[in-house]
Design a protein around this motif. Structure first.
Motif, PDB file in Angstrom:
ATOM      1  N   UNK A  86       0.814  -1.219   0.000  1.00  0.00           N
ATOM      2  CA  UNK A  86       0.000   0.000   0.000  1.00  0.00           C
ATOM      3  C   UNK A  86       0.845   1.266   0.000  1.00  0.00           C
ATOM      4  N   UNK A  87       2.159   1.100   0.036  1.00  0.00           N
ATOM      5  CA  UNK A  87       3.042   2.261   0.023  1.00  0.00           C
ATOM      6  C   UNK A  87       3.619   2.378  -1.383  1.00  0.00           C
ATOM      7  N   UNK A  88       3.187   3.407  -2.092  1.00  0.00           N
ATOM      8  CA  UNK A  88       3.616   3.589  -3.479  1.00  0.00           C
ATOM      9  C   UNK A  88       4.794   4.556  -3.513  1.00  0.00           C
ATOM     10  N   UNK A  89       5.820   4.142  -4.214  1.00  0.00           N
ATOM     11  CA  UNK A  89       7.050   4.938  -4.264  1.00  0.00           C
ATOM     12  C   UNK A  89       6.843   6.222  -5.052  1.00  0.00           C
ATOM     13  N   UNK A  90       7.331   7.327  -4.500  1.00  0.00           N
ATOM     14  CA  UNK A  90       7.333   8.618  -5.197  1.00  0.00           C
ATOM     15  C   UNK A  90       8.736   9.209  -5.083  1.00  0.00           C
ATOM     16  N   UNK A  91       9.014  10.234  -5.875  1.00  0.00           N
ATOM     17  CA  UNK A  91      10.318  10.923  -5.785  1.00  0.00           C
ATOM     18  C   UNK A  91      10.548  11.428  -4.360  1.00  0.00           C
ATOM     19  N   UNK A  92       9.487  11.902  -3.734  1.00  0.00           N
ATOM     20  CA  UNK A  92       9.603  12.488  -2.392  1.00  0.00           C
ATOM     21  C   UNK A  92      10.030  11.459  -1.356  1.00  0.00           C
ATOM     22  N   UNK A  93       9.815  10.194  -1.638  1.00  0.00           N
ATOM     23  CA  UNK A  93      10.154   9.157  -0.654  1.00  0.00           C
ATOM     24  C   UNK A  93      11.589   8.664  -0.802  1.00  0.00           C
ATOM     25  N   UNK A  94      12.377   9.368  -1.593  1.00  0.00           N
ATOM     26  CA  UNK A  94      13.785   8.989  -1.750  1.00  0.00           C
ATOM     27  C   UNK A  94      14.433   8.795  -0.376  1.00  0.00           C
ATOM     28  N   UNK A  95      15.131   7.688  -0.207  1.00  0.00           N
ATOM     29  CA  UNK A  95      15.833   7.438   1.051  1.00  0.00           C
ATOM     30  C   UNK A  95      15.011   6.702   2.091  1.00  0.00           C
ATOM     31  N   UNK A  96      13.780   6.368   1.740  1.00  0.00           N
ATOM     32  CA  UNK A  96      12.917   5.624   2.670  1.00  0.00           C
ATOM     33  C   UNK A  96      13.605   4.326   3.132  1.00  0.00           C
ATOM     34  N   UNK A  97      13.521   4.066   4.431  1.00  0.00           N
ATOM     35  CA  UNK A  97      14.108   2.837   4.979  1.00  0.00           C
ATOM     36  C   UNK A  97      13.028   2.015   5.663  1.00  0.00           C
ATOM     37  N   UNK A  98      12.930   0.753   5.299  1.00  0.00           N
ATOM     38  CA  UNK A  98      11.961  -0.150   5.934  1.00  0.00           C
ATOM     39  C   UNK A  98      12.674  -1.423   6.380  1.00  0.00           C
ATOM     40  N   UNK A  99      12.166  -1.988   7.471  1.00  0.00           N
ATOM     41  CA  UNK A  99      12.743  -3.211   8.037  1.00  0.00           C
ATOM     42  C   UNK A  99      11.728  -4.327   7.920  1.00  0.00           C
ATOM     43  N   UNK A 100      12.181  -5.508   7.549  1.00  0.00           N
ATOM     44  CA  UNK A 100      11.283  -6.664   7.534  1.00  0.00           C
ATOM     45  C   UNK A 100      11.123  -7.163   8.960  1.00  0.00           C
ATOM     46  N   UNK A 101       9.905  -7.491   9.361  1.00  0.00           N
ATOM     47  CA  UNK A 101       9.708  -8.007  10.716  1.00  0.00           C
ATOM     48  C   UNK A 101      10.585  -9.234  10.949  1.00  0.00           C
ATOM     49  N   UNK A 102      11.018  -9.413  12.193  1.00  0.00           N
ATOM     50  CA  UNK A 102      12.028 -10.423  12.480  1.00  0.00           C
ATOM     51  C   UNK A 102      11.581 -11.843  12.163  1.00  0.00           C
ATOM     52  N   UNK A 103      10.304 -12.113  12.291  1.00  0.00           N
ATOM     53  CA  UNK A 103       9.846 -13.479  12.048  1.00  0.00           C
ATOM     54  C   UNK A 103       8.396 -13.424  11.590  1.00  0.00           C
TER      55      UNK A 103
END
Ligand code: FES
Length: 110
Positions: A86-103
Motif C-alpha cells: 500500500x506504500x507507493x514509491x514517489x520521488x519524495x520518498x527517496x531514502x525511505x528505509x523499511x525493516x522486515x519483521x524479524x519473524x
C-alpha cells in the motif's frame, strides 16, 4: 531514481533503485528481497508487513482504514508498521528505509 533501503531479517541493509509508481512490496520482490505478499497487493493478508523507519514514517500518506484493519493481524506490529503493497514509491520518498519483521507467524511454529 529514488532509493529505498530494506533491512532484511538478518539485519543486512540493501539499498535499491526504486521505480516511482511501484509499491514497496513490488520493488522488494523485483530485487529478491524476501517479502511474501500472499494476496498480491489486494489488502487481504498481512504478509507484506514492513516496519518503516520512525524518521520516515510521517513522510508516508496515512494508511486507509482497510489497511489498518489488516495491519492489526500482522505479527510483530509496531507504531510505524505499514503494509508494503500500500506504500507507493514517489520521488519524495527517496531514502525511505523499511525493516522486515524479524519473524513471520509460520516461522514461529515449532
Ligand atoms: Fe496482501 Fe499486501 S500483499 S496486504
Amino acid at each position: 531514481m529514488p532509493k529505498l533501503t530494506f533491512i532484511d531479517r538478518a539485519g543486512t541493509r540493501h539499498e535499491i533503485d526504486a521505480h516511482v509508481g511501484l509499491s514497496v512490496m513490488e520493488i522488494a520482490r523485483r530485487n529478491g528481497i524476501d517479502i511474501e505478499g500472499a494476496c498480491e497487493g489486494s489488502l487481504a493478508c498481512s504478509t507484506c508487513h514492513v516496519i518503516v523507519d520512525p524518521e520516515d514514517y510521517d513522510r508516508l500518506s496515512e494508511p486507509t482504514e482497510d489497511e489498518e484493519d489488516m495491519l492489526d493481524l500482522a505479527f510483530g506490529l509496531t507504531h510505524t508498521s505499514r503494509l508494503s503493497c500500500q506504500v507507493i514509491m514517489t520521488e519524495e520518498l527517496d531514502g525511505l528505509t523499511v525493516t522486515l519483521p524479524a519473524a513471520t507467524r509460520n516461522m514461529m511454529v515449532g
